[in-house]
Structure formats: C-alpha cells, structure tokens
Design a protein around this motif. Structure first.
Motif, PDB file in Angstrom:
ATOM      1  N   GLY A   1       0.849  -1.211  -0.057  1.00 30.35           N
ATOM      2  CA  GLY A   1       0.205   0.063  -0.065  1.00 30.35           C
ATOM      3  C   GLY A   1       0.781   1.026   0.032  1.00 30.35           C
ATOM      4  N   ARG A   2       0.221   2.348   0.487  1.00 35.24           N
ATOM      5  CA  ARG A   2       0.900   3.663   0.449  1.00 35.24           C
ATOM      6  C   ARG A   2       0.910   4.183   1.681  1.00 35.24           C
ATOM      7  NH1 ARG A   2      -2.440   3.840  -3.874  1.00 35.24           N
ATOM      8  NH2 ARG A   2      -1.462   3.045  -5.709  1.00 35.24           N
TER       9      ARG A   2
ATOM     10  N   PRO B   1       5.538   4.336  -0.967  1.00 42.66           N
ATOM     11  CA  PRO B   1       4.898   3.142  -1.116  1.00 42.66           C
ATOM     12  C   PRO B   1       5.351   2.220   0.037  1.00 42.66           C
ATOM     13  CG  PRO B   1       6.719   3.477  -2.618  1.00 42.66           C
ATOM     14  CD  PRO B   1       6.502   4.640  -1.859  1.00 42.66           C
TER      15      PRO B   1
ATOM     16  N   ASN C   1       5.776  -2.185   1.057  1.00 45.56           N
ATOM     17  CA  ASN C   1       5.509  -3.527   0.660  1.00 45.56           C
ATOM     18  C   ASN C   1       6.105  -4.336   1.763  1.00 45.56           C
ATOM     19  OD1 ASN C   1       5.029  -3.468  -2.538  1.00 45.56           O
ATOM     20  ND2 ASN C   1       6.518  -1.607  -1.901  1.00 45.56           N
TER      21      ASN C   1
ATOM     22  N   PRO D   1      10.829   0.670   1.910  1.00 41.41           N
ATOM     23  CA  PRO D   1       9.819  -0.342   0.945  1.00 41.41           C
ATOM     24  C   PRO D   1      10.518  -1.518   0.578  1.00 41.41           C
ATOM     25  CG  PRO D   1      10.930   1.442  -0.503  1.00 41.41           C
ATOM     26  CD  PRO D   1      11.461   1.930   0.868  1.00 41.41           C
TER      27      PRO D   1
ATOM     28  N   HIS E   1       8.750  -8.793  -9.313  1.00 42.17           N
ATOM     29  CA  HIS E   1       7.490  -8.670  -8.674  1.00 42.17           C
ATOM     30  C   HIS E   1       6.344  -8.604  -9.872  1.00 42.17           C
ATOM     31  CE1 HIS E   1       9.095  -8.077  -4.384  1.00 42.17           C
ATOM     32  NE2 HIS E   1       8.389  -8.924  -4.374  1.00 42.17           N
TER      33      HIS E   1
ATOM     34  N   ASP F   1       1.687   2.235  -8.576  1.00 42.38           N
ATOM     35  CA  ASP F   1       1.842   0.977  -7.859  1.00 42.38           C
ATOM     36  C   ASP F   1       2.744   0.958  -6.645  1.00 42.38           C
ATOM     37  OD1 ASP F   1       2.409  -1.995  -7.447  1.00 42.38           O
ATOM     38  OD2 ASP F   1       0.675  -2.054  -8.698  1.00 42.38           O
ATOM     39  N   PRO F   2       2.477   0.427  -5.601  1.00 45.46           N
ATOM     40  CA  PRO F   2       3.359   0.556  -4.447  1.00 45.46           C
ATOM     41  C   PRO F   2       4.481  -0.360  -4.722  1.00 45.46           C
ATOM     42  CG  PRO F   2       1.098  -0.099  -3.763  1.00 45.46           C
ATOM     43  CD  PRO F   2       1.000  -0.138  -5.111  1.00 45.46           C
ATOM     44  N   LEU F   3       4.485  -1.269  -5.827  1.00 41.12           N
ATOM     45  CA  LEU F   3       5.627  -2.110  -6.167  1.00 41.12           C
ATOM     46  C   LEU F   3       6.776  -1.195  -6.813  1.00 41.12           C
ATOM     47  CD1 LEU F   3       3.977  -5.364  -7.207  1.00 41.12           C
ATOM     48  CD2 LEU F   3       5.530  -4.960  -5.469  1.00 41.12           C
ATOM     49  N   MET F   4       6.278   0.089  -7.094  1.00 40.20           N
ATOM     50  CA  MET F   4       7.432   0.995  -7.735  1.00 40.20           C
ATOM     51  C   MET F   4       8.091   1.715  -6.613  1.00 40.20           C
ATOM     52  SD  MET F   4       6.797   0.224 -10.902  1.00 40.20           S
ATOM     53  CE  MET F   4       8.045   1.312 -11.489  1.00 40.20           C
ATOM     54  N   LYS F   5       8.954   0.947  -5.883  1.00 42.01           N
ATOM     55  CA  LYS F   5       9.454   1.189  -4.616  1.00 42.01           C
ATOM     56  C   LYS F   5      10.237   2.531  -4.733  1.00 42.01           C
ATOM     57  CE  LYS F   5       8.936  -3.583  -3.376  1.00 42.01           C
ATOM     58  NZ  LYS F   5       9.967  -4.839  -3.614  1.00 42.01           N
TER      59      LYS F   5
END
Lengths: 253, 338
Positions: free
Chosen positions: A156-157, A168, A170, A225, B216, B295-299
C-alpha cells in the motif's frame, strides 16, 4: 388388545433403535469445517484502496493488495491432543473465492484451540515446494541464496507523518538468510467447539494494525519499501504476527 | 385391434428409422467423404511451466489445431477479408508488431487479455472476442469457402461453422504457441555448455532482487504476473483497466506484458513510447512519475527511479536478451500454412 400393545411396543423399540443408530451415525461422522479469513484494521473492516487508516508509528496508510499463505492447521482438545491437516491455504483479498479453507472430515470432539502456521514451514518453503500454478509462481521468493515463496504481500501507501508526502510500502515476508520467519499462530476458543458432524463456520479475522504495533511498532519510514532481505524488519513482523489473528463467530449451519 | 397394434409398431419403426437416418445424415455440403474422427493432439509444455488448464469442452486435436492455424493466417476470417490475425501478430516479432499489439506468446497461461484487460477468462473467451467483435467475422464467407466447411466438420463434427467453433480452433492453435527455449531456459535445464555470462548473471541478480526489482511484476517462469499495474509512467495516467472496471483506483493500470522475447517486441509500453530497451531501462532508472494510483511495487518512486549505473543498465539488458527464443519465431509449425 394385548396384540395391539405388543405391536405398539415393537414399533417404539424400532423407532428407538432407528433414532439410536441415527445419533450414532451423526456422532461418528466427521464435520466440514470452514475457516473463513476476514480482515480488519482496528475497529474498521478492511477496504482496499479507498480508506486511510492510522498506524502506531504515526503514518496514515492505505492498502492496495493483501495476499498470504496459511498452513498446517490443527485443532487441540483440553488434553492437549491435536489433529493436524498439513495443507496450504492461499488468500487474496481481491479474490472472494479464496476466503475459505475447507477442512473436511474433522473428527468429532471437543476442541479448545485452533493453531496454524502463518506462512509456510521449512518443509514446504523450498523452491518448487508448492504445486506449479500461476498463483504460486507469482508468490515465489527468488532472491539468490533464498528459497521458497512470499508468505505475505501486504502492499500500500503511507502518508509520511500525515504531511501529504505519499510513499509506497511493501510488507513482503518470507524466509531469508536461513531465517524461516514463519509465525506459529495459536488461538484458544472462548468456549470449547464441540464438533459432531455437519458443517461449521469458523470466522477468523486478521487485524492489519497488529502487524504494525504489537508488540513492536513497525515504522514504514524506518524500514523502507524493500524489506525482503532485511532480517530486522522480518523479525519485527514475525514477532508481531502472533497477535494479528483472532477468532470471531463459530457457528453450525 | 391387431391392425391398430400393427399400425403403432409401424409408426414406431418409421420413427426409429428416421432417428437412425438423422444419426447418419450426410454432413453439410453433401460431401459424403468427410470424416469426423479427430486425433488427440499431444501438447508439449516447456519445462518448469505451470500446469495447463485445457477446457474439457475444447480438447486439443490435430484437426482443431490445424484449423486454428489456418484461421490465424487467413484474411477470410475478417468481415471484409482485409486482414488476418497474422497481419499484426507477426511470427518474426514473437507474434507482435505495432505498439498496441501485445505479442502472442504463452497466452495459454494467461487469464487476462489486452492492455486494458477488456477480456478476462480463457483463450476461448479472448478468441471469441477477436472473431466476433474485433474481426466481425462473416460466417457466410467461411461457409462459401472451398475448404472451411470440411475443416470445421473434421475438427468439430456436425453443427457447421460458428463463431464459437472458430474461437475454439484458434484457442487450440494458440495453446501450441509456447515459448520455452531461450538461453535462460537452456541454463535452467542445465543443458551442457550453456551458461550465463558474468554480465548476464549480474543482470539476473538485479532482476531477481529488490535492487532491480523487476520480478514482482515480470517474475516467474512466464516473466509476467498476468496482473495489472500502474508502473508510474505518467503523472496523469491514461485510464487503462479503469475503462473496463469503472474504478478510479484502476486508472493507469495496464496488463503486465511478458518479457519473454522482449528483445523482439518493441516498441515498448502500452503506447509504444519507447523504441529501445535502453529507453525502457532509463525510464525505470530515472523517469518515474508519481500519481494517485502508481503501484506500491514502484518502490523507487519517491527517488524518481532506481538510479542504476551504466553497468547495471547494460547488465539488465544483457539478461533480458537471454529471454529471446528464436526457435519460437522460426518454428515451422507456427508459420503460415498457405
């Protein structure tokens, strides 16, 4: 008249025997137990994307995805005897058909606690340890030197200190650097669950706030993250994982 | 009485005879030599690929695959005869071509199709969309064709030519379009004398750790998670999956394309804005844009990207090129039958 009485007695006896067999059959049969995995954040039901929640570290957060494995379910009676089913359940909050783990033919008994593994134990958590499905492949944990699968993807964020700066997070948990990091979850029932056949609904709830606050405060900003290879972050989440689940209503259909 | 019984028996006999006649009726087109005796197709699945779920209602047959192959390459499928599937899905380019044309490669393991996920389900579902909605196929054109009535009969038996059967045949052919013989696959299979170079290995390490964090979304043996993400391409993203779901949270989410044969399937991104892999890596390194649905995966979003070194960029590209499978793009059984 005597004949009628005899017939009546015979009828009663037959009825009693039939009922007796019926009861015996029910007692002897196993139950179908549905473990339903639900989610909340503190007092609020979990909503993906659209709700911001408060975290103990002071960063409001929202949830975009939540996927995880549970496994090795066990029921325990007052004598400490356990029945175990060594199966794996995958839950994806976006997919309602993953809500329920069906435990078939649970033997009759009076059970006082449910336990399970959050994640996968060392036997299963190896490369290729789960069936080769696209779902399991998407949960692989491919870091060179590690093995197995993500136990959880909680993504999430967060709003940094409520300042409006969105970042973000994770929370990806799994085994890294020879640390297994799965969580043994032990949940005593408030009243014994007496199974004697039929279908039962056992509602479980994961409180996402508990990952972030009990006993350790997990701060998104501190760990950043990327935590897959960060054992300090994994350890904090492992320690917090013991309290995230609670048992709700237990009902027979 | 006896006459009545005789009449009834005669009627029953006639009805049975009629029923039997129907059973053995001449196939459509009055071609008595047409035979419906489909041969099961032995599908070879590449090593380490996931279990394949073939719908029980559309078993693979030699005749079905061959019909699907013909339909794939034949403009007759288009309502105006203007183009074939293969006009845009060109084998040389891993069955891709223009920016919007997603490659047809390992689609059998997909459950969401097109950039915006307009069609979700099985290969039969996407092929029915292609036949009926996209190509607006004119079944009359196929029925008037000298070969297709027989080919449909040989593949599916009585029942004629339908949109559903055309989609089923195409789905069968698409299931044979499996690519699993790249250098990377050969290394996985530990084939003698095949190794990743140091640079490719460095790229592999970046790819499969959070340092590069490609895996991911593009991980696993298929190099796609078959899901939808907003990869921080734009500050004001196009609608993407949101056009289908109507959800504002899906704005900017597009299907994750496979990276298998990525070297051959440029230009890149849903709108083809990047001509080369170098440009793509530059984007992930320095070009990310924040948006509410990124996207949260774009950390690395807060830093604008991963900030790879030049060596790291080259290593990633070298690794990506190990996913090229030219045996797929030259496989004669996937080429035009005409």
């Amino acid at each position: 008249m005597a004949k009628v009485f005899t017939l009546f007695r015979a009828g009663l006896l037959t009825l009693a025997l039939a009922l007796s067999f019926g009861c015996n059959e029910e007692e002897a049969s196993g139950s179908l137990l549905h473990l339903n995995f639900n989610h909340n954040v503190g007092a609020q039901e979990l909503g993906l994307n659209d709700t911001w929640y408060n975290s103990a570290a002071g960063h409001p957060f929202m949830v975009e995805r939540l996927k995880y494995y549970t496994s090795n379910f066990a029921l325990e009676n007052a004598a400490g005897e356990r029945i175990v089913i060594r199966e794996v359940h995958y839950r994806d909050v976006e997919k309602p058909d993953t809500r329920t783990f069906e435990w078939k033919d649970v033997p009759p008994g009076e059970y006082t606690a449910l336990s399970f593994v959050f994640g996968l134990d060392e036997v299963v958590n190896v490369d290729g340890g789960l069936p080769n499905t696209t779902t399991n492949i998407n949960m692989e944990w491919p870091l060179p030197g590690d093995q197995g699968y993500h136990y959880m993807k909680f993504e999430g964020r967060y709003d940094l200190n409520g300042s409006g700066v969105i970042k973000p997070f994770n929370l990806h948990t799994g085994a890294t650097g020879n640390n297994q990091n799965y969580v043994d979850v032990y949940l005593p029932f408030s009243h014994p669950m007496k199974l004697s056949g039929g279908t039962w609904q056992l509602n479980l709830s994961m409180d996402l706030n508990e990952w972030l606050q009990n006993p350790n405060t997990y701060d998104f900003e501190v760990f950043g993250p990327m935590i897959m290879a960060n054992q300090n972050a994994q350890q904090v989440l492992k320690e917090n994982g013991g309290s995230v689940f609670s048992i709700g209503a237990v009902e027979k259909e | 009485m006896n006459r009545k019984v005789t009449t009834i028996f005669t009627l029953i006999a006639l009805l049975l005879a009629a029923a039997c006649q129907k059973e053995t009726a001449t196939p459509p087109g009055n071609e008595n030599d047409w035979v419906y005796n489909p041969t099961p197709y032995n599908l070879e699945v590449p090593a380490f690929f996931p279990l394949l779920d073939i719908p029980s209602g559309n078993p693979m047959t030699v005749q079905g695959v061959q019909l699907g192959r013909m339909l794939f390459y034949d403009p007759a499928l288009h309502h105006e005869g203007a183009r074939a599937c293969a006009s845009c899905h060109v084998q040389e380019f891993s069955f891709s071509s223009d920016p919007e044309v997603l490659p047809h490669i390992n689609l059998a393991w997909n459950s969401a199709f097109l950039w915006d996920g307009k069609v979700q389900g099985s290969l039969e579902d996407i092929m029915l969309f292609e036949v009926k909605d996209f190509f607006k196929a004119d079944l009359g054109r196929l029925e008037a064709h000298p070969d297709y009535p027989r080919l449909f009969y040989e593949a599916f038996g009585e029942g004629g030519i339908t949109y559903e059967r055309a989609a089923m045949a195409l789905a069968q052919f698409e299931r044979t379009m499996a690519s699993g013989n790249s250098k990377y696959d050969q290394v996985l299979r530990q084939e003698p004398g095949v190794f990743l170079t140091d640079q490719e290995l460095n790229g592999y390490d970046l790819f499969f750790t959070e340092e590069g964090d490609c895996f991911h979304c593009h991980g696993g043996i298929l190099f796609t998670d078959n899901e939808f993400h907003n990869n921080a391409l734009d500050a004001e993203p196009e609608v993407g999956l949101g056009a289908i779901t109507g959800s504002p949270f899906d704005r900017g989410r597009f299907k994750t394309p496979t990276l298998r044969n990525i070297e051959l399937t440029g230009p890149y991104m849903h709108d083809g804005r990047y001509a080369t892999l170098e440009e793509v890596i530059d984007f992930y390194s320095e070009g990310l844009h924040a948006s509410p649905t990124a996207d949260p995966l774009m950390k690395a979003l807060p830093m604008g990207g991963k900030h790879f070194t030049g060596e790291e960029k080259s290593a990633l590209i070298a690794f990506l090129k190990t996913l090229t499978d030219t045996s797929y793009t030259t496989n004669p059984s996937l080429s035009s039958p005409f």
